[in-house]
Each structure stands twice: as structure tokens, then as C-alpha cells.
Design a protein around this motif. Structure first.
Motif, PDB file in Angstrom:
ATOM      1  N   GLU A 152       0.813  -1.222   0.000  1.00 23.48           N
ATOM      2  CA  GLU A 152       0.000   0.000   0.000  1.00 23.48           C
ATOM      3  C   GLU A 152       0.847   1.274   0.000  1.00 23.48           C
ATOM      4  O   GLU A 152       0.426   2.322  -0.474  1.00 23.48           O
ATOM      5  CB  GLU A 152      -0.927   0.015   1.211  1.00 23.48           C
ATOM      6  N   ARG A 153       2.063   1.193   0.511  1.00 22.56           N
ATOM      7  CA  ARG A 153       2.907   2.394   0.601  1.00 22.56           C
ATOM      8  C   ARG A 153       3.481   2.803  -0.754  1.00 22.56           C
ATOM      9  O   ARG A 153       3.821   3.971  -0.954  1.00 22.56           O
ATOM     10  CB  ARG A 153       4.062   2.154   1.583  1.00 22.56           C
ATOM     11  N   PHE A 154       3.608   1.838  -1.676  1.00 19.75           N
ATOM     12  CA  PHE A 154       4.272   2.135  -2.946  1.00 19.75           C
ATOM     13  C   PHE A 154       3.374   1.971  -4.172  1.00 19.75           C
ATOM     14  O   PHE A 154       3.756   2.398  -5.263  1.00 19.75           O
ATOM     15  CB  PHE A 154       5.498   1.218  -3.115  1.00 19.75           C
ATOM     16  N   ALA A 155       2.224   1.338  -4.020  1.00 19.78           N
ATOM     17  CA  ALA A 155       1.390   1.012  -5.186  1.00 19.78           C
ATOM     18  C   ALA A 155       0.952   2.274  -5.942  1.00 19.78           C
ATOM     19  O   ALA A 155       1.043   2.342  -7.172  1.00 19.78           O
ATOM     20  CB  ALA A 155       0.174   0.204  -4.740  1.00 19.78           C
ATOM     21  N   MET A 156       0.475   3.294  -5.199  1.00 19.12           N
ATOM     22  CA  MET A 156      -0.008   4.505  -5.865  1.00 19.12           C
ATOM     23  C   MET A 156       1.135   5.225  -6.577  1.00 19.12           C
ATOM     24  O   MET A 156       0.980   5.689  -7.720  1.00 19.12           O
ATOM     25  CB  MET A 156      -0.650   5.431  -4.831  1.00 19.12           C
ATOM     26  N   LEU A 157       2.287   5.308  -5.913  1.00 23.34           N
ATOM     27  CA  LEU A 157       3.447   5.966  -6.524  1.00 23.34           C
ATOM     28  C   LEU A 157       3.875   5.230  -7.799  1.00 23.34           C
ATOM     29  O   LEU A 157       4.213   5.869  -8.807  1.00 23.34           O
ATOM     30  CB  LEU A 157       4.607   6.013  -5.530  1.00 23.34           C
ATOM     31  N   SER A 158       3.826   3.901  -7.763  1.00 21.91           N
ATOM     32  CA  SER A 158       4.209   3.116  -8.941  1.00 21.91           C
ATOM     33  C   SER A 158       3.297   3.421 -10.123  1.00 21.91           C
ATOM     34  O   SER A 158       3.754   3.553 -11.266  1.00 21.91           O
ATOM     35  CB  SER A 158       4.143   1.622  -8.610  1.00 21.91           C
ATOM     36  N   ILE A 159       2.005   3.549  -9.859  1.00 18.39           N
ATOM     37  CA  ILE A 159       1.062   3.856 -10.943  1.00 18.39           C
ATOM     38  C   ILE A 159       1.273   5.278 -11.461  1.00 18.39           C
ATOM     39  O   ILE A 159       1.226   5.521 -12.677  1.00 18.39           O
ATOM     40  CB  ILE A 159      -0.384   3.665 -10.438  1.00 18.39           C
ATOM     41  N   LEU A 160       1.531   6.207 -10.559  1.00 23.03           N
ATOM     42  CA  LEU A 160       1.749   7.596 -10.980  1.00 23.03           C
ATOM     43  C   LEU A 160       2.969   7.706 -11.890  1.00 23.03           C
ATOM     44  O   LEU A 160       2.947   8.429 -12.895  1.00 23.03           O
ATOM     45  CB  LEU A 160       1.928   8.493  -9.755  1.00 23.03           C
ATOM     46  N   ILE A 161       4.029   6.983 -11.548  1.00 20.67           N
ATOM     47  CA  ILE A 161       5.240   7.011 -12.380  1.00 20.67           C
ATOM     48  C   ILE A 161       4.954   6.418 -13.759  1.00 20.67           C
ATOM     49  O   ILE A 161       5.353   6.971 -14.790  1.00 20.67           O
ATOM     50  CB  ILE A 161       6.378   6.237 -11.681  1.00 20.67           C
ATOM     51  N   THR A 162       4.242   5.303 -13.789  1.00 14.84           N
ATOM     52  CA  THR A 162       3.918   4.660 -15.062  1.00 14.84           C
ATOM     53  C   THR A 162       3.046   5.560 -15.929  1.00 14.84           C
ATOM     54  O   THR A 162       3.282   5.717 -17.136  1.00 14.84           O
ATOM     55  CB  THR A 162       3.186   3.327 -14.811  1.00 14.84           C
ATOM     56  N   ASN A 163       2.032   6.160 -15.312  1.00 13.82           N
ATOM     57  CA  ASN A 163       1.134   7.047 -16.061  1.00 13.82           C
ATOM     58  C   ASN A 163       1.907   8.258 -16.607  1.00 13.82           C
ATOM     59  O   ASN A 163       1.703   8.679 -17.756  1.00 13.82           O
ATOM     60  CB  ASN A 163       0.006   7.513 -15.136  1.00 13.82           C
ATOM     61  N   ALA A 164       2.805   8.811 -15.801  1.00 12.67           N
ATOM     62  CA  ALA A 164       3.602   9.959 -16.254  1.00 12.67           C
ATOM     63  C   ALA A 164       4.507   9.553 -17.413  1.00 12.67           C
ATOM     64  O   ALA A 164       4.661  10.308 -18.384  1.00 12.67           O
ATOM     65  CB  ALA A 164       4.440  10.498 -15.090  1.00 12.67           C
ATOM     66  N   TRP A 165       5.102   8.362 -17.344  1.00 12.52           N
ATOM     67  CA  TRP A 165       5.980   7.883 -18.415  1.00 12.52           C
ATOM     68  C   TRP A 165       5.209   7.767 -19.724  1.00 12.52           C
ATOM     69  O   TRP A 165       5.743   8.066 -20.800  1.00 12.52           O
ATOM     70  CB  TRP A 165       6.568   6.535 -18.012  1.00 12.52           C
ATOM     71  N   GLN A 166       3.947   7.331 -19.639  1.00 12.70           N
ATOM     72  CA  GLN A 166       3.159   7.149 -20.853  1.00 12.70           C
ATOM     73  C   GLN A 166       2.851   8.476 -21.550  1.00 12.70           C
ATOM     74  O   GLN A 166       2.902   8.555 -22.783  1.00 12.70           O
ATOM     75  CB  GLN A 166       1.851   6.424 -20.521  1.00 12.70           C
ATOM     76  N   TRP A 167       2.534   9.515 -20.771  1.00  5.76           N
ATOM     77  CA  TRP A 167       2.012  10.735 -21.388  1.00  5.76           C
ATOM     78  C   TRP A 167       2.994  11.897 -21.456  1.00  5.76           C
ATOM     79  O   TRP A 167       2.698  12.922 -22.072  1.00  5.76           O
ATOM     80  CB  TRP A 167       0.740  11.173 -20.641  1.00  5.76           C
ATOM     81  N   THR A 168       4.142  11.783 -20.813  1.00  8.35           N
ATOM     82  CA  THR A 168       5.103  12.887 -20.834  1.00  8.35           C
ATOM     83  C   THR A 168       5.545  13.225 -22.261  1.00  8.35           C
ATOM     84  O   THR A 168       5.628  14.399 -22.638  1.00  8.35           O
ATOM     85  CB  THR A 168       6.338  12.526 -19.975  1.00  8.35           C
ATOM     86  N   GLY A 169       5.803  12.212 -23.080  1.00 10.50           N
ATOM     87  CA  GLY A 169       6.257  12.452 -24.445  1.00 10.50           C
ATOM     88  C   GLY A 169       5.245  13.221 -25.277  1.00 10.50           C
ATOM     89  O   GLY A 169       5.616  14.092 -26.076  1.00 10.50           O
ATOM     90  N   PHE A 170       3.977  12.926 -25.098  1.00  8.97           N
ATOM     91  CA  PHE A 170       2.921  13.618 -25.846  1.00  8.97           C
ATOM     92  C   PHE A 170       2.963  15.127 -25.557  1.00  8.97           C
ATOM     93  O   PHE A 170       2.905  15.959 -26.471  1.00  8.97           O
ATOM     94  CB  PHE A 170       1.563  13.041 -25.448  1.00  8.97           C
ATOM     95  N   TYR A 171       3.110  15.471 -24.275  1.00  7.64           N
ATOM     96  CA  TYR A 171       3.137  16.887 -23.909  1.00  7.64           C
ATOM     97  C   TYR A 171       4.471  17.536 -24.292  1.00  7.64           C
ATOM     98  O   TYR A 171       4.523  18.736 -24.576  1.00  7.64           O
ATOM     99  CB  TYR A 171       2.888  17.032 -22.401  1.00  7.64           C
ATOM    100  N   ILE A 172       5.544  16.757 -24.286  1.00  5.68           N
ATOM    101  CA  ILE A 172       6.834  17.311 -24.708  1.00  5.68           C
ATOM    102  C   ILE A 172       6.753  17.790 -26.155  1.00  5.68           C
ATOM    103  O   ILE A 172       7.270  18.863 -26.502  1.00  5.68           O
ATOM    104  CB  ILE A 172       7.955  16.263 -24.539  1.00  5.68           C
ATOM    105  N   VAL A 173       6.094  17.010 -27.005  1.00  6.08           N
ATOM    106  CA  VAL A 173       5.960  17.400 -28.410  1.00  6.08           C
ATOM    107  C   VAL A 173       5.196  18.721 -28.528  1.00  6.08           C
ATOM    108  O   VAL A 173       5.544  19.588 -29.340  1.00  6.08           O
ATOM    109  CB  VAL A 173       5.259  16.277 -29.202  1.00  6.08           C
ATOM    110  N   MET A 174       4.168  18.902 -27.700  1.00  2.71           N
ATOM    111  CA  MET A 174       3.401  20.149 -27.726  1.00  2.71           C
ATOM    112  C   MET A 174       4.265  21.337 -27.297  1.00  2.71           C
ATOM    113  O   MET A 174       4.290  22.386 -27.958  1.00  2.71           O
ATOM    114  CB  MET A 174       2.187  20.037 -26.788  1.00  2.71           C
ATOM    115  N   VAL A 175       4.975  21.184 -26.170  1.00  2.00           N
ATOM    116  CA  VAL A 175       5.803  22.284 -25.661  1.00  2.00           C
ATOM    117  C   VAL A 175       6.963  22.558 -26.614  1.00  2.00           C
ATOM    118  O   VAL A 175       7.331  23.714 -26.853  1.00  2.00           O
ATOM    119  CB  VAL A 175       6.333  21.947 -24.248  1.00  2.00           C
TER     120      VAL A 175
END
Length: 294
Positions: A152-175
Motif C-alpha cells: 500500500e505504501r508504494f502502489a499509488m506511486l508506482s502507478i503515478l510514475i507509469t502514467n507519467a511515463w506514458q504521457w510525458t512524451g505527448f506533452y513534450i511534443v506540444m511544448v
């Protein structure tokens, strides 16, 4: 042709198909969801009983619902405070690359076009307690294995990192597109005047891309409010509901538990919360972003 375009009936004929689709797939589902949120229907029976506001009272008094609201808040905070600064940082780095810029843009954009199911499985291997990459690195430092997705201490953080990895590139292209649209003369003039790369980035580039950063933050907030697929693939809301978000909570009740009325009440609450958050951001932050003219 010009005579036909001056006829209002021609415009109406062009508008009607889009209007019909808008009503069918946007307006009707909203009103339908609001209607069923006041019922105790199970989604399959012929009888639809009116339940008043009991579904809303039940949801607002449910501790697990508020846990899901809090987790959506974590999504927003992580996106705005961690992901967006990284997006701006990497965009600035790539904009100054002289060679293979296209390769870097493609590489960072690649996760955005991959299926969430594939990304969830891929990162599941990375988080695996025995053979996962993270625990292999921790073992080199003598640290015990971490159960990333089942603790429980790491599960949410693990998902947040994965979700950020998926969408960071999309926003990088915009910026990156906004950065590359800035006239090169501004940067060259500042360089001639003796400004360092850091000074040019913070005093020229960043102020000029504030509007697109504002759009990225808005899209990140909207994405955080509807996050569901990555949670379903990686943890299904567990362990013990620690990674539950509002959308997965709604799906569990509306579809899995055959409480369609209660599920629709949660859907309405998601709609209201999203409306409030985005409206507050527009009023307090986005409107302060001035239109940039070169």
C-alpha cells in the motif's frame, strides 16, 4: 457556389449531422446518467425504481469513495508538480539538440501511442519483486526487495510514475512545438548581449511558452480526473483499495456489482468535481496567462 454558400439552409445542412452526433454521444449520455443516478436500477431488470438522492448520500458518506477522490488528487498533484516541470525541462533540452532531433522526438512520443494494457504489463515486469529492474538496482545497494504493486505504501506511486511515463512524451511534443515557434532572432540577440543559456531559457523561452504550459496543465488535470485504464491493468484498485480512483470505483459498482443507479451517481459526481476543478483553474490561473505576440 458562392450563391449557395450565402444560403442559410446550406449552413444548416452542414451543421445538422454534427449536431445530431453531439446530442447522441454527449448531451444524451449526460442526461441519461443524471436520470439513472436517482434510481436504484441494477442495469438489467425491467423495473426502474426512483431512489431520490439516496445514491448521492451513500457515495458522499462512503469512505472508499473519498479514498478514490484523494487518489485522483494525487494524480493531479503528481502531474502538475512533477510531470509538467519534467516536460518543460526535457523540451528545453531537446530544442537545443543539433543532431538527431527527430529521433529524440519520436523516442519520447512513442509511449503515448502504445496501448495502456501493453504499458501496464511492461511496467509490471519492471516492478516485479524478484526479477524486476527496480529491485535489481536496489539489491546492488543492499536494499531489500520492494513489493511495488502489492504494498500500500508504494502502489499509488508506482502507478503515478507509469502514467507519467506514458504521457510525458505527448506533452513534450506540444511544448517543443511552442519553443521552436519562437523567432530565433530573440535568442541570438540575447546571446550576443552575453546572456547565458540558462538566462535565455528562464527569461526568454519560458515566459514566451507560458500559454502552452497552461494548456498542458489543463490537459493533465483533465486526464488525471478520468484516469482508470492504467489502474485497472496494474492493480485493479488494490491493494485494499489504496489505488482506487473515482472512475474505477464507478465501474465496480455500475458494471461489476450491478448497481447501475449508484454507479451513475458516482459518474455525476465525477462530472461535477471535474467541472469545479477545471473552472477553478481557469479562473485562478489560466486567465492570468497573457497571449504572447512576437
Amino acid at each position: 457556389m458562392n450563391k449557395a454558400l450565402r444560403n442559410p439552409l446550406v449552413f444548416i445542412l452542414f451543421v445538422i449531422p454534427a449536431l445530431v452526433l453531439f446530442i447522441m454521444f454527449f448531451i444524451y449520455p449526460i442526461f441519461s446518467s443524471v436520470y439513472y443516478s436517482f434510481t436504484s436500477w441494477n442495469g438489467v431488470s425491467d423495473t426502474v425504481k426512483y431512489a431520490g438522492i439516496s445514491n448521492f448520500e451513500k457515495a458522499l458518506g462512503d469512505e472508499r469513495f473519498w479514498t478514490s477522490v484523494k487518489n485522483n488528487g494525487w494524480f493531479i498533484l503528481f502531474s502538475v508538480c512533477v510531470q509538467v516541470p519534467l516536460i518543460v525541462f526535457f523540451s528545453l533540452l531537446i530544442s537545443h539538440v543539433k543532431k538527431l532531433k527527430g529521433l529524440y522526438k519520436t523516442a519520447v512520443f512513442m509511449p503515448s501511442i502504445m496501448s495502456t494494457a501493453v504499458i501496464g504489463i511492461l511496467w509490471g515486469f519492471i516492478y516485479e519483486p524478484n526479477i524486476g529492474l527496480f529491485n535489481k538496482l536496489l539489491s546492488l545497494a543492499g536494499i531489500d526487495p520492494v513489493y511495488w504493486l502489492s504494498d500500500e505504501r508504494f502502489a499509488m506511486l508506482s502507478i503515478l510514475i507509469t502514467n507519467a511515463w506514458q504521457w510525458t512524451g505527448f506533452y513534450i511534443v506540444m511544448v517543443l512545438a511552442a519553443i521552436l515557434a519562437i523567432p530565433g532572432e530573440l535568442d541570438e540577440a540575447a546571446a550576443i548581449d552575453g546572456a547565458t543559456g540558462f538566462q535565455r531559457a528562464t527569461r526568454i523561452t519560458l515566459p514566451l511558452i507560458v500559454p502552452i504550459i497552461s494548456v498542458v496543465i489543463m490537459l493533465s488535470i483533465a486526464g488525471a480526473m478520468k484516469a482508470a485504464d492504467i489502474v485497472i491493468v496494474m492493480t485493479k484498485g488494490g491493494p485494499a483499495g489504496s489505488t482506487e480512483v473515482m472512475a474505477t470505483y464507478m465501474i465496480k459498482y455500475a458494471i461489476t456489482n450491478f448497481k447501475y443507479g449508484y454507479g451513475n451517481a458516482i459518474a455525476v459526481l465525477i462530472f461535477v468535481f471535474t467541472l469545479v476543478v477545471t473552472a477553478l483553474y481557469q479562473l485562478l490561473v489560466a486567465r492570468r496567462s497573457e497571449r504572447i505576440e512576437y
